[in-house]
Scaffold this active site. Structure first.
Site, PDB file in Angstrom:
ATOM      1  N   GLY A 233       0.842  -1.212   0.000  1.00 40.62           N
ATOM      2  CA  GLY A 233       0.000   0.000   0.000  1.00 40.62           C
ATOM      3  C   GLY A 233       0.868   1.249   0.000  1.00 40.62           C
TER       4      GLY A 233
ATOM      5  N   ARG B  41       0.993  -5.262  -5.623  1.00 41.75           N
ATOM      6  CA  ARG B  41       1.117  -6.441  -4.759  1.00 41.75           C
ATOM      7  C   ARG B  41       1.284  -7.607  -5.737  1.00 41.75           C
ATOM      8  NH1 ARG B  41      -0.688  -4.397   0.331  1.00 41.75           N
ATOM      9  NH2 ARG B  41      -2.310  -2.819   0.143  1.00 41.75           N
TER      10      ARG B  41
ATOM     11  N   ASP C 134       5.393  -4.905   6.176  1.00 38.33           N
ATOM     12  CA  ASP C 134       5.813  -6.273   6.513  1.00 38.33           C
ATOM     13  C   ASP C 134       5.969  -7.175   5.290  1.00 38.33           C
ATOM     14  OD1 ASP C 134       6.232  -6.458   9.141  1.00 38.33           O
ATOM     15  OD2 ASP C 134       4.201  -7.075   9.696  1.00 38.33           O
TER      16      ASP C 134
ATOM     17  N   THR D 131       4.302   2.641   5.657  1.00 43.99           N
ATOM     18  CA  THR D 131       2.891   2.228   5.631  1.00 43.99           C
ATOM     19  C   THR D 131       2.109   3.144   6.561  1.00 43.99           C
ATOM     20  OG1 THR D 131       1.302   0.587   6.460  1.00 43.99           O
ATOM     21  CG2 THR D 131       3.537   0.335   7.219  1.00 43.99           C
TER      22      THR D 131
ATOM     23  N   ASP E 168      -0.239   2.317   8.285  1.00 45.20           N
ATOM     24  CA  ASP E 168      -0.745   1.544   9.422  1.00 45.20           C
ATOM     25  C   ASP E 168       0.137   1.616  10.668  1.00 45.20           C
ATOM     26  OD1 ASP E 168      -2.864   0.764   7.881  1.00 45.20           O
ATOM     27  OD2 ASP E 168      -2.010  -1.166   7.327  1.00 45.20           O
TER      28      ASP E 168
ATOM     29  N   ASP F 120       2.425  -0.308  11.590  1.00 46.12           N
ATOM     30  CA  ASP F 120       2.389  -1.628  12.235  1.00 46.12           C
ATOM     31  C   ASP F 120       3.661  -2.445  12.010  1.00 46.12           C
ATOM     32  OD1 ASP F 120       1.977  -2.039   9.543  1.00 46.12           O
ATOM     33  OD2 ASP F 120       0.379  -3.511   9.805  1.00 46.12           O
TER      34      ASP F 120
ATOM     35  N   ARG G  36      -6.278  -2.897   8.444  1.00 51.72           N
ATOM     36  CA  ARG G  36      -6.867  -4.227   8.282  1.00 51.72           C
ATOM     37  C   ARG G  36      -6.466  -5.138   9.442  1.00 51.72           C
ATOM     38  NH1 ARG G  36      -5.556  -6.586   2.598  1.00 51.72           N
ATOM     39  NH2 ARG G  36      -6.813  -4.863   1.837  1.00 51.72           N
TER      40      ARG G  36
HETATM   41  O1  F6P Z   1      -1.513   0.347   3.456  1.00 54.89           O
HETATM   42  C1  F6P Z   1      -2.075  -0.512   4.405  1.00 54.89           C
HETATM   43  C2  F6P Z   1      -3.526  -0.520   4.215  1.00 54.89           C
HETATM   44  O2  F6P Z   1      -3.868   0.808   4.187  1.00 54.89           O
HETATM   45  C3  F6P Z   1      -4.421  -1.246   5.196  1.00 54.89           C
HETATM   46  O3  F6P Z   1      -4.757  -0.518   6.328  1.00 54.89           O
HETATM   47  C4  F6P Z   1      -5.596  -1.570   4.358  1.00 54.89           C
HETATM   48  O4  F6P Z   1      -6.332  -2.596   4.864  1.00 54.89           O
HETATM   49  C5  F6P Z   1      -4.949  -1.927   3.081  1.00 54.89           C
HETATM   50  O5  F6P Z   1      -3.816  -1.109   2.980  1.00 54.89           O
HETATM   51  C6  F6P Z   1      -5.813  -1.823   1.878  1.00 54.89           C
HETATM   52  O6  F6P Z   1      -5.024  -1.766   0.737  1.00 54.89           O
HETATM   53  P1  F6P Z   1      -5.539  -2.084  -0.713  1.00 54.89           P
HETATM   54  O7  F6P Z   1      -6.977  -1.732  -0.762  1.00 54.89           O
HETATM   55  O8  F6P Z   1      -4.692  -1.245  -1.588  1.00 54.89           O
HETATM   56  O9  F6P Z   1      -5.298  -3.536  -0.923  1.00 54.89           O
END
Ligand code: F6P
Length: 330
Positions: free
Chosen positions: A15, A76, A107, A129, A131, A133, A175
């Protein structure tokens, strides 16, 4: 004796996060400072498999610090997980003559880097990120901007919720982690914050804080929910309605939280982390993740970094509860 670094590759993955461009700019300019060439790999691991790249110069990254998203694109990649995709990525590194790869992401990005280490590629990881995290680092690039973006929307929502004396249930990203929800909840003065790390007792964690706020004279309520909470904001809203009769309106902030020009904090963090990654490479270190710990930049071996655990900031959670009216012993 480690081989001298002459050329590095840099990519962003997973992300996107505000500040990733500032990190790439810093990697490029620090590399130039040390007499190292820099190749930008586009679209993360996907680009590594397909040799999708461009040479980056001092001038080509000019103005990148203030740009949101990632100029190198992100993806991804499922293919990278497979044997043939992985082998192609390794041959791209060899074909391009890369002595090391710098990956900016979360991660998942670091797990990918670790598999490259196992194939003999030297790497460096930079945590990026929204997040926040990444276990080994107290801070990840993008978190501050995302918090401010969410906060700006929540402040606006509050105006209308206050006018109509309503309850608002706002879902923020995260998430698997509630760091963003917690920080935004504390900053916005939320009535309650729900995160995936803590088991939810609806009566105690949501209904009771609303009742307390009502008793204190409140006529509008703000509930912040992390995306990873079971059932998400709609389930929370349904439960509130059932228990209190309030019409709890749902707002899902979504990907807007990942966009925008990075805050000063994210630009500076990204610049330092990019600098550290290349400085360490130039000084002979390999396979490290750059982290912020106790306001200092430190580095961990990538496999050690991945084995660490990050827990929620329970002190902030407690202070937030006190601010929303929780009595001692409740
Ligand atoms: O970048 C992390 C994050 O923002 C999470 O909090 C979220 O669940 C996820 O990416 C969603 O990413 P995408 O919709 O691009 O798969």
């Amino acid at each position: 004796m480690e081989q001298k670094i002459r050329r590095v590759g840099v990519f962003t993955s997973g992300g996107d996060a505000p500040g990733m461009n500032a990190a790439v700019r810093s990697v490029v300019r620090t590399a130039i400072h040390y007499g190292i060439e820099c190749i930008g790999i586009r679209r993360g691991y996907h680009g590594l498999i397909n040799c999708d790249c461009e040479p980056l110069s001092f001038e080509s990254v000019s103005g990148w610090s203030r740009r949101g998203g990632t100029m190198l694109y992100s993806a991804r990649s499922e293919d990278f997980m497979g044997e043939s995709g992985h082998a192609k990525a390794v041959s791209t590194c060899k074909l391009l003559g890369l002595d090391a790869l710098v990956g900016i992401g979360g991660d998942g990005t670091f797990r990918g880097l670790l598999t490259l280490v196992e194939s003999g590629i030297a790497v460096m990881g930079i945590p990026g990120t929204i997040d926040n995290d990444i276990s080994c680092s107290a801070y990840t690039i993008g978190f501050d901007t995302a918090c401010n973006t969410a906060l700006e929307s929540i402040d606006k929502l509050r105006d209308t919720m206050q006018s109509h004396e309503r309850c608002s249930v706002v879902e923020v990203m995260g998430r698997h982690a509630g760091h963003l929800a917690l920080y935004v909840g504390a900053a916005s003065g939320a009535t309650a914050v729900l995160v995936p790390e803590l088991e939810i007792d609806y009566e105690k964690d949501v209904v009771e804080p609303i009742r307390r706020a009502r008793l204190n004279g409140r006529t509008h309520f703000m509930i912040i929910v992390a995306e990873g909470v079971e059932g998400g904001a709609y389930e929370v809203s349904r439960r509130i309605q059932e228990a209190t009769g309030l019409n709890a309106r749902v707002t899902i902030l979504g990907h807007v939280q990942r966009g925008g020009s990075p805050s000063a904090r994210d630009r500076v963090m990204a610049t330092y982390m990019g600098y550290e990654a290349v400085r360490l490479l130039a000084e002979g270190k390999r396979n490290r993740v750059i982290c912020l710990q106790d306001d200092k930049y430190v580095d961990y071996d990538i496999s050690e970094a991945l084995s660490m655990k990050k827990s929620l900031d329970l002190q902030t959670y407690h202070v937030m509860q006190v601010m929303s009216g929780m009595r001692h012993g409740v």
